[in-house]
Enzyme design. Structure first.
Site, PDB file in Angstrom:
ATOM      1  N   ASP A 198       0.902  -1.133  -0.011  1.00 38.43           N
ATOM      2  CA  ASP A 198      -0.075  -0.069  -0.141  1.00 38.43           C
ATOM      3  C   ASP A 198       0.951   1.063   0.141  1.00 38.43           C
ATOM      4  O   ASP A 198       1.799   1.327   0.793  1.00 38.43           O
ATOM      5  CB  ASP A 198      -0.873   0.054   1.375  1.00 38.43           C
ATOM      6  CG  ASP A 198      -2.080   0.477   0.987  1.00 38.43           C
ATOM      7  OD1 ASP A 198      -2.236   1.481   0.446  1.00 38.43           O
ATOM      8  OD2 ASP A 198      -3.223  -0.244   1.452  1.00 38.43           O
ATOM      9  N   ASP A 215      -2.947   4.652  -2.435  1.00 35.90           N
ATOM     10  CA  ASP A 215      -4.006   5.019  -1.391  1.00 35.90           C
ATOM     11  C   ASP A 215      -4.485   6.438  -1.962  1.00 35.90           C
ATOM     12  O   ASP A 215      -3.529   7.665  -2.311  1.00 35.90           O
ATOM     13  CB  ASP A 215      -3.435   5.231   0.018  1.00 35.90           C
ATOM     14  CG  ASP A 215      -4.475   5.684   0.991  1.00 35.90           C
ATOM     15  OD1 ASP A 215      -5.354   5.090   1.414  1.00 35.90           O
ATOM     16  OD2 ASP A 215      -4.393   6.750   1.605  1.00 35.90           O
ATOM     17  N   GLU A 250      -6.726   3.908  -5.677  1.00 33.06           N
ATOM     18  CA  GLU A 250      -7.816   3.999  -5.218  1.00 33.06           C
ATOM     19  C   GLU A 250      -8.277   5.318  -5.444  1.00 33.06           C
ATOM     20  O   GLU A 250      -7.887   6.335  -4.862  1.00 33.06           O
ATOM     21  CB  GLU A 250      -7.596   3.918  -3.371  1.00 33.06           C
ATOM     22  CG  GLU A 250      -8.897   3.953  -2.723  1.00 33.06           C
ATOM     23  CD  GLU A 250      -8.816   4.672  -1.285  1.00 33.06           C
ATOM     24  OE1 GLU A 250      -9.859   4.497  -0.545  1.00 33.06           O
ATOM     25  OE2 GLU A 250      -7.741   5.143  -1.084  1.00 33.06           O
ATOM     26  N   HIS A 297     -11.493  -2.688   3.629  1.00 36.87           N
ATOM     27  CA  HIS A 297     -11.159  -2.372   5.148  1.00 36.87           C
ATOM     28  C   HIS A 297     -12.093  -1.062   5.469  1.00 36.87           C
ATOM     29  O   HIS A 297     -11.752  -0.593   6.652  1.00 36.87           O
ATOM     30  CB  HIS A 297      -9.802  -2.064   5.391  1.00 36.87           C
ATOM     31  CG  HIS A 297      -9.104  -1.200   4.616  1.00 36.87           C
ATOM     32  ND1 HIS A 297      -9.100  -1.040   3.316  1.00 36.87           N
ATOM     33  CD2 HIS A 297      -8.345  -0.046   4.867  1.00 36.87           C
ATOM     34  CE1 HIS A 297      -8.578  -0.045   2.961  1.00 36.87           C
ATOM     35  NE2 HIS A 297      -8.249   0.613   4.089  1.00 36.87           N
ATOM     36  N   ASP A 298     -12.718  -0.232   4.494  1.00 35.43           N
ATOM     37  CA  ASP A 298     -13.297   0.882   4.776  1.00 35.43           C
ATOM     38  C   ASP A 298     -14.920   0.994   4.787  1.00 35.43           C
ATOM     39  O   ASP A 298     -15.581   1.846   5.007  1.00 35.43           O
ATOM     40  CB  ASP A 298     -12.736   2.007   3.755  1.00 35.43           C
ATOM     41  CG  ASP A 298     -11.311   2.488   3.912  1.00 35.43           C
ATOM     42  OD1 ASP A 298     -10.947   2.390   4.837  1.00 35.43           O
ATOM     43  OD2 ASP A 298     -10.841   2.667   2.755  1.00 35.43           O
TER      44      ASP A 298
HETATM   45  C1  GLC Z   1      -7.812   5.506   2.225  1.00 32.12           C
HETATM   46  C2  GLC Z   1      -7.585   3.938   3.037  1.00 32.12           C
HETATM   47  C3  GLC Z   1      -8.117   4.311   4.567  1.00 32.12           C
HETATM   48  C4  GLC Z   1      -7.582   5.580   4.911  1.00 32.12           C
HETATM   49  C5  GLC Z   1      -7.540   6.677   4.066  1.00 32.12           C
HETATM   50  C6  GLC Z   1      -6.458   7.773   4.623  1.00 32.12           C
HETATM   51  O1  GLC Z   1      -9.053   5.794   2.018  1.00 32.12           O
HETATM   52  O2  GLC Z   1      -8.382   3.152   2.363  1.00 32.12           O
HETATM   53  O3  GLC Z   1      -8.309   3.279   5.276  1.00 32.12           O
HETATM   54  O4  GLC Z   1      -8.112   5.869   6.280  1.00 32.12           O
HETATM   55  O5  GLC Z   1      -7.220   6.457   2.811  1.00 32.12           O
HETATM   56  O6  GLC Z   1      -5.014   7.042   4.199  1.00 32.12           O
END
Ligand code: GLC
Ligand code: CA
Length: 542
Positions: free
Chosen positions: A100, A201, A262, A327-328
Site C-alpha cells: 500500500d 492510497d 484507489e 477495510h473501509d
Molecule cells: C484510504 C484508506 C483508508 C484511510 C485513508 C487515509 O481511503 O483506504 O483506510 O483511512 O485512505 O489514508
C-alpha cells in the site's frame, strides 16, 4: 497477457490476519505461516496476489495509513528481513506481493513533518501544505474526511497545515519537486527489494488547487458535512496526472510490476473518475478501483448498470477491476444479507465477482462469510469510528481478526486480540469450512479453480444479455467461437426461469460446469433454464 489481468487478488489487513508472536496483533510472520492457505497446495484457496494494507513504521492513528517512515517495517509487524522472507515465500507459491503506497499524507511523527513544522524557514518548510490564518481562522472551508476542518493550527509556525484525514496525518505538498523525488526514491527501494507493485492510497487527492478555492456545496443526505461539498478543489486536480505518468515510467523501468489506484468517490460512484486514472494514453495506472459496487443495492439492475458504465468508460487498452468489500466499508455479506439469505447471497455475489471481465479483489475473510459486527465503544480503534459513534459504527467492524478455527480466539492469537473475534467464529472459520462441501470457503476454492481452468472466464469478452431483470443477471464470457460461457445468477428468493427465445444466442448443446444447485458436468437444454432461488450457474455452450 499481463499477469495482473488474470490474477485474483486477496487484500490482507495485516493487524488482523494471523498473530505469530502472541501479542494479539497480526504480523508479517503470521502471513508467512498462512501462505499455504492462500496458494501452493491442492487445498489452497488459489489466489495469485496479496495486497497488503500498510506495514510501515506508524503511530497507528489510522491503522498504519499514517506512515512515519517510508522505507522500513513497523516492529509490530516484523523487520525488513521478515518482509523479504514474505516476498520469497510468497513467490515460491506463485503469489505476488503488492504494498500500500500512502503518499498523499504522512504521520505527523514523520521526521519530514517534525522538521517542516519546526519553523517557517527550515529546508523542508514547504514539504507540507501551510497557510496563514484568515482573520484568525482557517484559510478556507475544506473539511477533513474524518470530521471537522481540514486545517490545524500550529503555534511554532503560527500557520495552519492541511490534513485531508486525521489531524495527525498532514498532507504532503506534491507541488514541491523535492517531495516527489524523495517519495520516488522510497518507491524504488521497495521495487528493488522485489515487491510486485502498489495500491495507491487516495490517489486522486495528491494535488490541491493552487488558489485554495472553496468547494461548491452539494445537497446530500449524510451525517458527514464532508459529503455535502463537491470536492473539485481539494482533490481531483488535473496536475495529479502528470505525477502518475512519471510514476508509471518508474514502474515500467522494472519488469512485471503493477499499480492500482484507489480513486475514492462519493455515492453513487461515477465510473468516469476512476477511468481517468488509467491515463489518456493508458500511460498512468494499470488498474483502478471503482467504488460503484459498494453503493449498489441487492438488485441485478444496479450491478449491471455499474458494470456497463465501467466497461463504457474504459478504453479498449484499459482493464476493469471489481471488488465488493474492503477495510473501509461494511462487508458485503452484511450489506446484502441477513440471517438465512446471507450465505446464498454471498455465493451469488462471489460468482458475479469472479466471472466478470476484470481483475477481482477479495477481502480476507469474505471467503468464509465473516460478518461486519458492531463492537463496544471502548474497543473502537478507528479515528473515523470514534467521531461518528453511534450513528456510524466505524470501520473496525470490517477489520475483525481472521477466524482460523473453532478454538481459543478463533485460532488467530494465543492472547486476547486487538479487536474482538466475530461472534459466529465457531462455524465461520477456515478449519470447519474446509471440511464441508457446502461451505462458502469450498465454494470460493472451486470457483477460483474454474476461473483458472477456462480462459474465457478470465480474458474473454463480456456481453450482457439481460439489462433489465429485477431478478436474474445473465451474461456471456467469450473467446470468439472457441469458448463461450453463459452465466446466470438468480438474485431473488423465488424460483424463476431464463428463456433463451429471442435472445442473441443460438440454441445448441450446453453443459453445466459450475452451479450452486445443478449437477455439474451434466448436459442442459438451454431453451428454458429453470433456476432455483439464489441459484447461480455457469453453462458452457458447445
Ligand atoms: C484510504 C484508506 C483508508 C484511510 C485513508 C487515509 O481511503 O483506504 O483506510 O483511512 O485512505 O489514508
Ligand atoms: Ca503479533
Amino acid at each position: 497477457m499481463s499477469w495482473w489481468k488474470e490474477a485474483v487478488f486477496y487484500h490482507i489487513y495485516p493487524k488482523s490476519f494471523y498473530d505469530s508472536n502472541g501479542d494479539g496483533i497480526g504480523d508479517i510472520g503470521g502471513i508467512i505461516q498462512k501462505l499455504d492457505y492462500l496458494n501452493g497446495t491442492p487445498d489452497s484457496l488459489g489466489i495469485d496476489a496479496i495486497w497488503l494494507s500498510p506495514v510501515y513504521p506508524s503511530p497507528m492513528v489510522d491503522g498504519g495509513y499514517d506512515v512515519a517512515n517510508y522505507i522500513d517495517i513497523d516492529p509490530m509487524f516484523g523487520t525488513l528481513d521478515t518482509f523479504s522472507l514474505l516476498i520469497k515465500e510468497a513467490h515460491k507459491r506463485d503469489i505476488k506481493i503488492i504494498m500500500d503506497l500512502v503518499i498523499n499524507h504522512t504521520s505527523d511523527k514523520h521526521p519530514w513533518f517534525i522538521e517542516s513544522s519546526s519553523s517557517r524557514d527550515n529546508p523542508k518548510s514547504d514539504w507540507y501544505i501551510w497557510k496563514n490564518p484568515e482573520d484568525q481562522k482557517p484559510p478556507n472551508k475544506w473539511l477533513s474526511a474524518f470530521g471537522g476542518s481540514a486545517w490545524k493550527f500550529n503555534e511554532d509556525r503560527n500557520q495552519y497545515y492541511l490534513h485531508s484525514f486525521a489531524k495527525e496525518m498532514p498532507d504532503l505538498n506534491w507541488r514541491n519537486p523535492e517531495v516527489k523525488e524523495e517519495i520516488f526514491k522510497s518507491i524504488r527501494f521497495w521495487l528493488d527489494l522485489g515487491v510486485d507493485g502498489f495500491r495507491l492510497d487516495v490517489v486522486n487527492y495528491y494535488v490541491k488547487d493552487i488558489e485554495f478555492r472553496n468547494n461548491p456545496s452539494y445537497f446530500y443526505k449524510s451525517l458527514r458535512a464532508y459529503d455535502c461539498q463537491v470536492h473539485i478543489y481539494d482533490r481531483n486536480r488535473p496536475e495529479t496526472h502528470e505525477i502518475l505518468k512519471d510514476f508509471r515510467k518508474l514502474l515500467d523501468s522494472y519488469t512485471d510490476r503493477v499499480s492500482i489506484g484507489e480513486v475514492f468517490q462519493p455515492p453513487p460512484g461515477s465510473s468516469k473518475l476512476p477511468a481517468a486514472f488509467y491515463g489518456e494514453k493508458s500511460d498512468e495506472l494499470h488498474l483502478n478501483f471503482n467504488f460503484a459496487f459498494t453503493y449498489c443495492k441487492w438488485n441485478p439492475i444496479q450491478f449491471m448498470e455499474a458494470i456497463v458504465a465501467w466497461e463504457k468508460s474504459l478504453k479498449s487498452s484499459d482493464w476493469p477491476t471489481y471488488f465488493l468489500s474492503n477495510h473501509d466499508f461494511k462487508r458485503h455479506i452484511s450489506r446484502y444479507g441477513n440471517g438465512n439469505n446471507a450465505i446464498p447471497r454471498a455465493k451469488i455475489a462471489a460468482l458475479m465477482l469472479l466471472t466478470l471481465k476484470g481483475t477481482p479483489f477479495l477481502y480476507y475473510g469474505e471467503e468464509l462469510g465473516m460478518l461486519s459486527e458492531r463492537i463496544p465503544y471502548k474497543k473502537i480503534q478507528d479515528p473515523a469510528g470514534k467521531k461518528y459513534w453511534p450513528i456510524f459504527p466505524g470501520r473496525d467492524i470490517s477489520r475483525l481478526p481472521m477466524c482460523w478455527e473453532n478454538g481459543l480466539n478463533a485460532g488467530f492469537s494465543t492472547v486476547e486480540p486487538w479487536l474482538p473475534i466475530n461472534q459466529e467464529y465457531h462455524k465461520t472459520n477456515v478449519k470447519t469450512e474446509a471440511k464441508s462441501r457446502k461451505s462458502l470457503l469450498t465454494f470460493y476454492k472451486k470457483l477460483i479453480a474454474i476461473r483458472k481452468k477456462y480462459d474465457s472466464l478470465r480474458i474473454g469478452s463480456f456481453e450482457p444479455i439481460d439489462l433489465d431483470s429485477e431478478r436474474i443477471m445473465a451474461y456471456l464470457r467469450k473467446i470468439d467461437k472457441k469458448e463461450q460461457m453463459l452465466i446466470l445468477l438468480n438474485f431473488s428468493d423465488k424460483k424463476d426461469k431464463f428463456i433463451l427465445e429471442n435472445r442473441p444466442i443460438p440454441l445448441r448443446n450446453a453443459q453445466v460446469i459450475f452451479s450452486t444447485h445443478k449437477r455439474e458436468d451434466s448436459g442442459i437444454n438451454i431453451a428454458i433454464i429453470h433456476l432455483e432461488p439464489y441459484e447461480g450457474t455457469i453453462v458452457k455452450l458447445e
